[in-house]
Structures are given as C-alpha cells and as structure tokens.
Design a protein around this motif. Structure first.
Motif, short mmCIF file in Angstrom:
data_model
loop_
_atom_site.label_atom_id
_atom_site.label_comp_id
_atom_site.label_asym_id
_atom_site.label_seq_id
_atom_site.Cartn_x
_atom_site.Cartn_y
_atom_site.Cartn_z
N THR A 19 21.15 -27.80 13.10
CA THR A 19 20.08 -27.74 12.10
C THR A 19 18.74 -27.66 12.80
OG1 THR A 19 19.78 -30.12 11.96
CG2 THR A 19 21.38 -29.14 10.45
N THR A 20 17.78 -27.11 12.11
CA THR A 20 16.44 -26.95 12.69
C THR A 20 15.39 -27.28 11.64
OG1 THR A 20 16.51 -24.63 12.09
CG2 THR A 20 17.07 -25.17 14.37
N PHE A 21 14.20 -27.64 12.13
CA PHE A 21 13.05 -27.90 11.27
C PHE A 21 12.10 -26.73 11.47
CE2 PHE A 21 9.16 -29.84 9.92
CZ PHE A 21 9.54 -30.77 8.98
N GLU A 22 11.89 -25.94 10.44
CA GLU A 22 11.21 -24.65 10.63
C GLU A 22 10.18 -24.39 9.53
OE1 GLU A 22 15.12 -22.15 12.19
OE2 GLU A 22 14.62 -22.20 10.06
N ARG A 23 9.40 -23.32 9.78
CA ARG A 23 8.55 -22.75 8.73
C ARG A 23 8.83 -21.26 8.63
NH1 ARG A 23 2.72 -25.28 10.43
NH2 ARG A 23 3.03 -27.33 9.47
N THR A 24 8.66 -20.72 7.42
CA THR A 24 8.84 -19.28 7.26
C THR A 24 7.84 -18.72 6.28
OG1 THR A 24 10.56 -17.57 7.03
CG2 THR A 24 10.53 -19.30 5.35
N LEU A 25 7.56 -17.43 6.44
CA LEU A 25 6.66 -16.74 5.50
C LEU A 25 7.48 -16.11 4.38
CD1 LEU A 25 3.61 -15.65 5.12
CD2 LEU A 25 4.60 -13.48 5.84
N VAL A 26 7.09 -16.43 3.16
CA VAL A 26 7.69 -15.78 1.98
C VAL A 26 6.53 -15.20 1.19
CG1 VAL A 26 9.01 -16.14 -0.16
CG2 VAL A 26 9.61 -17.44 1.90
N PHE A 27 6.65 -13.95 0.72
CA PHE A 27 5.62 -13.51 -0.23
C PHE A 27 6.23 -12.78 -1.42
CE2 PHE A 27 4.89 -10.27 3.28
CZ PHE A 27 5.32 -9.13 2.61
N VAL A 28 5.54 -12.96 -2.56
CA VAL A 28 5.87 -12.21 -3.76
C VAL A 28 5.06 -10.93 -3.69
CG1 VAL A 28 5.92 -12.21 -6.28
CG2 VAL A 28 6.21 -14.37 -5.03
N LYS A 29 5.74 -9.80 -3.73
CA LYS A 29 5.08 -8.49 -3.62
C LYS A 29 4.30 -8.18 -4.90
CE LYS A 29 8.52 -6.80 -0.35
NZ LYS A 29 9.51 -5.74 -0.02
N PRO A 30 3.41 -7.15 -4.85
CA PRO A 30 2.57 -6.86 -6.03
C PRO A 30 3.36 -6.71 -7.32
CG PRO A 30 1.83 -5.57 -4.14
CD PRO A 30 3.08 -6.26 -3.70
N GLU A 31 4.53 -6.07 -7.25
CA GLU A 31 5.30 -5.88 -8.49
C GLU A 31 5.78 -7.21 -9.07
OE1 GLU A 31 6.07 -4.76 -5.47
OE2 GLU A 31 8.21 -4.90 -5.01
N GLY A 32 6.04 -8.17 -8.21
CA GLY A 32 6.45 -9.50 -8.67
C GLY A 32 5.31 -10.24 -9.33
N GLU A 83 0.88 1.51 1.49
CA GLU A 83 -0.11 1.77 0.43
C GLU A 83 0.19 0.89 -0.79
OE1 GLU A 83 -0.03 6.04 -0.20
OE2 GLU A 83 -0.66 6.30 1.90
N HIS A 84 1.44 0.82 -1.17
CA HIS A 84 1.83 -0.02 -2.32
C HIS A 84 1.44 -1.47 -2.08
CE1 HIS A 84 4.10 -1.98 -5.44
NE2 HIS A 84 4.87 -2.58 -4.56
N MET A 85 1.76 -1.98 -0.92
CA MET A 85 1.51 -3.39 -0.62
C MET A 85 0.03 -3.73 -0.57
SD MET A 85 4.05 -5.51 -0.20
CE MET A 85 3.14 -6.69 0.80
N SER A 86 -0.80 -2.76 -0.15
CA SER A 86 -2.23 -3.07 0.01
C SER A 86 -3.06 -2.65 -1.20
CB SER A 86 -2.78 -2.44 1.29
OG SER A 86 -2.64 -1.04 1.23
N GLU A 87 -2.52 -1.75 -2.03
CA GLU A 87 -3.36 -1.19 -3.10
C GLU A 87 -2.90 -1.52 -4.51
OE1 GLU A 87 -3.69 3.02 -2.38
OE2 GLU A 87 -4.37 2.66 -0.33
N SER A 88 -1.67 -2.00 -4.67
CA SER A 88 -1.14 -2.15 -6.03
C SER A 88 -1.53 -3.44 -6.72
CB SER A 88 0.39 -2.06 -6.00
OG SER A 88 0.80 -0.87 -5.43
N GLY A 89 -2.12 -4.37 -5.97
CA GLY A 89 -2.47 -5.64 -6.59
C GLY A 89 -2.19 -6.76 -5.62
N PRO A 90 -2.47 -7.97 -6.05
CA PRO A 90 -2.36 -9.08 -5.10
C PRO A 90 -0.91 -9.43 -4.75
CG PRO A 90 -2.95 -9.91 -7.26
CD PRO A 90 -2.93 -8.41 -7.37
N VAL A 91 -0.81 -10.10 -3.65
CA VAL A 91 0.46 -10.61 -3.14
C VAL A 91 0.34 -12.13 -3.10
CG1 VAL A 91 1.85 -10.72 -1.02
CG2 VAL A 91 0.81 -8.55 -1.72
N ALA A 127 15.41 -7.79 -9.62
CA ALA A 127 14.98 -6.46 -9.18
C ALA A 127 16.10 -5.45 -9.32
CB ALA A 127 14.50 -6.53 -7.73
N VAL A 128 15.71 -4.17 -9.40
CA VAL A 128 16.72 -3.10 -9.54
C VAL A 128 16.54 -1.97 -8.52
CG1 VAL A 128 17.33 -3.42 -11.97
CG2 VAL A 128 15.30 -2.07 -11.39
N HIS A 129 15.40 -1.95 -7.78
CA HIS A 129 15.16 -0.81 -6.89
C HIS A 129 14.61 -1.27 -5.55
CE1 HIS A 129 13.10 2.91 -5.44
NE2 HIS A 129 14.27 3.40 -5.81
N VAL A 130 15.09 -0.63 -4.47
CA VAL A 130 14.72 -1.07 -3.12
C VAL A 130 13.22 -0.99 -2.85
CG1 VAL A 130 15.14 1.22 -2.07
CG2 VAL A 130 15.35 -0.86 -0.67
#
Ligand code: ADP
Length: 170
Positions: A19-32, A83-91, A127-130
């Motif tokens: 087992t390990t004690f860790e941190r990770t980055l998770v983000f909700v993408k603009p569509e989420g 472009e989608h990640m930077s222009e479609s809205g906040p994350v 979700a339904v699309h990659v």
C-alpha cells in the motif's frame, strides 16, 4: 505519514506491504462541467474515502493543455483535444489524497473509450464517446507528480491528513 502527505511522491507505508500514501490529479473536463456532473464525479472520490487537498475551476491555457497531453502529440486528435480542453469552458481540477489513490482513481474513471468502460466507472456511467469522456486521472506515480505540479502551485495544496483515516484503514 505527515511527511508523506507533504510530498508529491508515492511513499511506501512502513509495515503495510503493497500500500502507498499518494496524491493524484483528477479533473472534470469541460463537457462534464457543462453537463452538471461535477458533484456526481467529486462525490465518488469523497464517498470512496479519499481526501480532497486541492480544487479549482479553471480555464487552462492552450500551452498548459498541450504540455499536459504532450505524450499524445503525434496523434491525429491532439490539436482538437487541446483546443477543446482550453476553449470549451472551465475544467474542475482536483488533487485527491489517500492510500493507492493513483491506481484506484484510474479504476474509478474506467477505460478511455466509454464504449468499453465498465458500468460503475465514471465513463461507464456518464459518457458515450471517447472525445468527450468527461474525466481525467493521472496514470502512475511519475505522471501524478508531474501533472500536480503543472496544474497547481504548492501553496494551493492543503497540507492535511484526514481525521477519518482510522475509520478507513486498519
Ligand atoms: P486516458 O484519458 O484514459 O488516460 P489517454 O491518455 O490514452 O487516455 O488519452 C487522453 C485523452 O485523449 C482521452 O481521455 C481522450 O480525451 C483523448 N483521446 C484518446 N483517444 C482518442 C481518440 N481515439 N479520439 C479522440 N480523442 C481521444
């Protein structure tokens, strides 16, 4: 344990093999964010028992996103993805902390293509699309450390342990 919590590295816990004690980055993408899925997604990590140590709603720059997805730069969808990640809205960018949180988060988000993501995972449920798979989680210890540094300044990350830990781990 506090020293481990203060670092971005994966630190093996003495006496608890595997087992390990860790941190990770998770983000909700603009569509989420646009689809109103933030609380559903965040709640899964919270209910699972992980600790939120950083969180912000940001519109990432094109440069940040290109750097984040640099490993995809030869793929045909790279420019569109950036472009989608930077222009479609906040994350909604988050850092979650806990034992084995890196690997567990990858399991929780599900396969990259929602068509093959298991039900019960974020992508398998929401979700339904990659190209619109609503969520990201770091893949591996080095990736997590690199991505956390890319998205967050040190002072934006809470140095905390969680009082609930004795109820989560024996
Ligand atoms: P993951 O997000 O599961 O770690 P990858 O690192 O392989 O998956 O891909 C990063 C992101 O690139 C994916 O989440 C998705 O947004 C996008 N992507 C991957 N493959 C495709 C594809 N075939 N078409 C469009 N976008 C894709």
């Amino acid at each position: 344990q506090c020293d481990a919590a203060a670092s971005h590295k994966s630190v093996p816990l003495p006496g608890i093999p595997g087992t390990t004690f860790e941190r990770t980055l998770v983000f909700v993408k603009p569509e989420g964010v646009h689809r109103g899925l933030v609380s559903n997604i965040m709640g899964r990590w919270e209910r699972r028992g992980f600790t939120l140590v950083a969180c912000k709603l940001v519109k990432p720059s094109y440069e940040l996103v290109r750097q984040h997805y640099n490993y995809m730069s030869e793929r045909p969808f790279y420019d569109g993805l950036c472009e989608h990640m930077s222009e479609s809205g906040p994350v909604l960018a988050m850092v979650w902390q806990g034992r084995d949180v890196i690997k567990t988060s990858r399991l929780m988000i599900g396969a990259t293509n929602p068509l093959t993501a298991a039900p019960g995972t974020v992508r398998g449920d929401l979700a339904v699309h990659v190209g619109r798979n609503v969520v990201h989680a770091s893949d591996g210890v080095i990736g997590a450390a690199t991505e956390i540094q890319l998205w967050f300044r040190d002072e934006e990350i809470a140095q905390m342990d969680s009082a609930k830990n004795p109820w989560l781990y024996d």
